[in-house]
Design an enzyme around this catalytic site. Structure first.
Site, PDB file in Angstrom:
ATOM      1  N   CYS A 135      -2.909  -9.276   1.967  1.00 25.89           N
ATOM      2  CA  CYS A 135      -2.133  -8.800   3.117  1.00 25.89           C
ATOM      3  C   CYS A 135      -3.049  -8.288   4.216  1.00 25.89           C
ATOM      4  O   CYS A 135      -4.213  -8.002   3.988  1.00 25.89           O
ATOM      5  CB  CYS A 135      -1.121  -7.736   2.703  1.00 25.89           C
ATOM      6  SG  CYS A 135      -1.787  -6.223   2.041  1.00 25.89           S
ATOM      7  N   CYS A 136      -2.485  -8.219   5.414  1.00 22.87           N
ATOM      8  CA  CYS A 136      -3.204  -7.740   6.585  1.00 22.87           C
ATOM      9  C   CYS A 136      -4.375  -8.669   6.888  1.00 22.87           C
ATOM     10  O   CYS A 136      -4.189  -9.868   7.050  1.00 22.87           O
ATOM     11  CB  CYS A 136      -3.643  -6.288   6.359  1.00 22.87           C
ATOM     12  SG  CYS A 136      -4.238  -5.449   7.825  1.00 22.87           S
ATOM     13  N   ILE A 137      -5.607  -8.180   6.896  1.00 20.15           N
ATOM     14  CA  ILE A 137      -6.777  -8.997   7.224  1.00 20.15           C
ATOM     15  C   ILE A 137      -7.323  -9.741   5.997  1.00 20.15           C
ATOM     16  O   ILE A 137      -8.078 -10.691   6.143  1.00 20.15           O
ATOM     17  CB  ILE A 137      -7.890  -8.113   7.869  1.00 20.15           C
ATOM     18  CG1 ILE A 137      -9.037  -8.944   8.474  1.00 20.15           C
ATOM     19  CG2 ILE A 137      -8.457  -7.122   6.858  1.00 20.15           C
ATOM     20  CD1 ILE A 137      -8.657  -9.783   9.669  1.00 20.15           C
TER      21      ILE A 137
END
Length: 224
Positions: A135-137
């Site tokens: 998730c995210c980066i």
């Protein structure tokens, strides 16, 4: 017996480690799904330490494993000791530590190097056909290692809601298929068993980020 899921952290704090809310959401949702989280982090120095009040680097030095232990309440192992055979799935939360301590994405973008330990772990789960949640980066790690895979980091058009949308373009340059998704949605690459969601790549209310991570965790556990 619940699924055993490795959670790999990159420090403690959004600007130089793992994003704390994302990490906590992963652990809470794993617990809710009846899965057993086993937390790991590499025993290496952080790229740098950021004062989270000023948003500026300091002269301090910190260790990724020692800092990650704060989130894991001390129950953590050196990433070098991870054995994929005893585990059912892998999840890596976001935070700039992914781009600074697990890889050099923060300074080199698509030309980055992934830490050998991290690359070996990702490849081991992938080869064993065990699901990976990012998730995210952290989907950039898969973008670099698994050419042609399908991922989401949210949207690919930059705006106030999606301030990091250029990341999606860079991932496309690496040969990945980026799929635009809302913060509460996930994308599943069935072939590669990759489950991704945007989390704090989106400027969204924290409960929406929490819900999106919940969907990612549920799908990872289901695929395991």
């Amino acid at each position: 017996m619940g699924k055993r899921v490795a959670v790999v952290l990159a420090g403690c704090g959004v600007y130089d480690g793992s994003e704390i809310h994302e990490s906590s959401a992963v652990l809470v949702h794993l617990s809710r799904e009846g899965a057993q989280a086993e937390v790991y982090a590499p025993d290496v120095d952080q790229m740098h330490v950021v004062d989270h009040v000023k948003g500026q680097p300091t002269q301090e030095k910190r260790n990724v494993l020692v800092e990650s232990a704060r989130i894991a309440r001390g129950n953590i192992k050196d990433l070098a000791k991870l054995d994929v055979k005893g585990l059912d799935a892998l999840i890596i939360p976001g935070g700039f530590g992914v781009a600074k301590n697990l890889s050099t994405w923060a300074t080199q973008g698509k030309n980055c190097i992934i830490s050998k330990e991290v690359e070996d772990v990702l490849k081991a789960f992938h080869t064993a056909k065990k699901p990976i949640g990012l998730c995210c980066i952290s989907p950039v790690l898969a973008a670099k290692i698994f050419p042609g895979c399908e991922l989401t980091v949210g949207h690919d058009t930059e705006c106030e809601k999606w301030p990091y949308a250029k990341t999606a373009e860079t991932m496309k340059e690496l040969g990945c298929k980026h799929v635009n998704k809302h913060v509460t949605e996930i994308h599943v690459d069935v072939k590669n068993k990759l489950v991704t969601t945007s989390a704090f790549m989106c400027n969204a209310p924290i409960h929406e980020i929490y819900d999106g991570i919940g969907k990612m965790v549920r799908e990872v556990v289901r695929l395991a």
